[in-house]
Design a protein around this motif. Structure first.
Motif, PDB file in Angstrom:
ATOM      1  N   ILE A  68     -23.734   0.720 -10.808  1.00  0.00           N
ATOM      2  CA  ILE A  68     -23.599   1.242  -9.451  1.00  0.00           C
ATOM      3  C   ILE A  68     -22.514   0.456  -8.722  1.00  0.00           C
ATOM      4  CG2 ILE A  68     -24.767   1.698  -7.258  1.00  0.00           C
ATOM      5  CD1 ILE A  68     -25.970   3.217  -9.645  1.00  0.00           C
ATOM      6  N   ARG A  69     -21.612   1.174  -8.071  1.00  0.00           N
ATOM      7  CA  ARG A  69     -20.590   0.569  -7.215  1.00  0.00           C
ATOM      8  C   ARG A  69     -21.021   0.833  -5.773  1.00  0.00           C
ATOM      9  NH1 ARG A  69     -18.305  -3.139  -9.689  1.00  0.00           N
ATOM     10  NH2 ARG A  69     -16.753  -3.111  -8.049  1.00  0.00           N
ATOM     11  N   HIS A  70     -21.324  -0.207  -5.040  1.00  0.00           N
ATOM     12  CA  HIS A  70     -21.766  -0.114  -3.658  1.00  0.00           C
ATOM     13  C   HIS A  70     -20.518  -0.070  -2.783  1.00  0.00           C
ATOM     14  CE1 HIS A  70     -25.853  -0.982  -5.004  1.00  0.00           C
ATOM     15  NE2 HIS A  70     -25.246  -1.770  -5.872  1.00  0.00           N
ATOM     16  N   CYS A  71     -20.367   0.963  -1.973  1.00  0.00           N
ATOM     17  CA  CYS A  71     -19.144   1.209  -1.205  1.00  0.00           C
ATOM     18  C   CYS A  71     -19.369   0.932   0.276  1.00  0.00           C
ATOM     19  CB  CYS A  71     -18.682   2.654  -1.415  1.00  0.00           C
ATOM     20  SG  CYS A  71     -18.346   3.027  -3.158  1.00  0.00           S
ATOM     21  N   PHE A  72     -18.536   0.058   0.833  1.00  0.00           N
ATOM     22  CA  PHE A  72     -18.659  -0.394   2.215  1.00  0.00           C
ATOM     23  C   PHE A  72     -17.375  -0.128   2.980  1.00  0.00           C
ATOM     24  CE2 PHE A  72     -21.387  -2.969  -0.388  1.00  0.00           C
ATOM     25  CZ  PHE A  72     -22.547  -3.085   0.349  1.00  0.00           C
ATOM     26  N   CYS A  73     -17.497   0.066   4.277  1.00  0.00           N
ATOM     27  CA  CYS A  73     -16.331   0.155   5.148  1.00  0.00           C
ATOM     28  C   CYS A  73     -15.793  -1.257   5.376  1.00  0.00           C
ATOM     29  CB  CYS A  73     -16.705   0.792   6.488  1.00  0.00           C
ATOM     30  SG  CYS A  73     -15.359   0.745   7.704  1.00  0.00           S
ATOM     31  N   ARG A  74     -14.502  -1.442   5.191  1.00  0.00           N
ATOM     32  CA  ARG A  74     -13.862  -2.749   5.404  1.00  0.00           C
ATOM     33  C   ARG A  74     -13.940  -3.200   6.864  1.00  0.00           C
ATOM     34  NH1 ARG A  74     -10.417  -4.315   1.215  1.00  0.00           N
ATOM     35  NH2 ARG A  74      -9.935  -2.651  -0.257  1.00  0.00           N
ATOM     36  N   ARG A  75     -13.999  -2.250   7.789  1.00  0.00           N
ATOM     37  CA  ARG A  75     -13.977  -2.607   9.212  1.00  0.00           C
ATOM     38  C   ARG A  75     -15.371  -2.938   9.740  1.00  0.00           C
ATOM     39  NH1 ARG A  75     -11.480   1.841  12.284  1.00  0.00           N
ATOM     40  NH2 ARG A  75      -9.566   1.016  11.417  1.00  0.00           N
ATOM     41  N   CYS A  76     -16.328  -2.027   9.583  1.00  0.00           N
ATOM     42  CA  CYS A  76     -17.643  -2.246  10.212  1.00  0.00           C
ATOM     43  C   CYS A  76     -18.712  -2.764   9.247  1.00  0.00           C
ATOM     44  CB  CYS A  76     -18.129  -0.973  10.900  1.00  0.00           C
ATOM     45  SG  CYS A  76     -18.512   0.400   9.781  1.00  0.00           S
TER      46      CYS A  76
END
Length: 134
Positions: A68-76
């Protein structure tokens, strides 16, 4: 029957669209990252998910087996979705964060029972003994 939904991160830099069955299962997992982030997910097949804004704002994190690749926003820092590839789920899939769907969609999904998965012990077919913290 699938219905089109839109969603994104908190700041709006990452936006997606997906086709989901509002009667489909939603779940919470007891693995360390899902438990700490209180990740509430439903599954979208590969062809039912579209990242429409912010590909350059998405950063990925993987651990353990790396399936699983957990994807996050770089800003928030919000995790609107994860991406994986598992044969049991039909190959490539997206784990959509129900809480990141727009409008009253989370309320629609909350009307159904949430399935709890024992990811802490790599046994997603079982519920962990304790679920109140998830």
């Amino acid at each position: 029957m699938a219905k089109a939904y839109a969603g994104g991160c908190h700041c709006g830099a990452v936006r997606f669209e997906c086709d989901l069955d509002p009667a489909a299962e939603t779940s919470r997992c007891s693995c360390s990252i899902c438990a700490k982030g209180r990740f509430w997910k439903t599954i979208a097949k590969k062809d039912a998910f579209r990242l429409v804004k912010g590909a350059d704002m998405v950063t990925e994190y993987g651990f353990g087996s790396g399936i699983i690749r957990h994807c996050f926003c770089r800003r928030c820092g919000i995790k609107p979705f994860g991406r994986g590839n598992m044969e049991v789920l039909g190959g490539v899939f997206y784990a959509v964060n129900v809480a990141c769907l727009d409008g009253d969609a989370p309320l629609q999904f909350a009307a159904r029972e949430i399935v709890f998965q024992d990811g802490a012990n790599n046994d997603w077919s079982q519920s962990p003994a304790e679920t109140r913290h998830l």
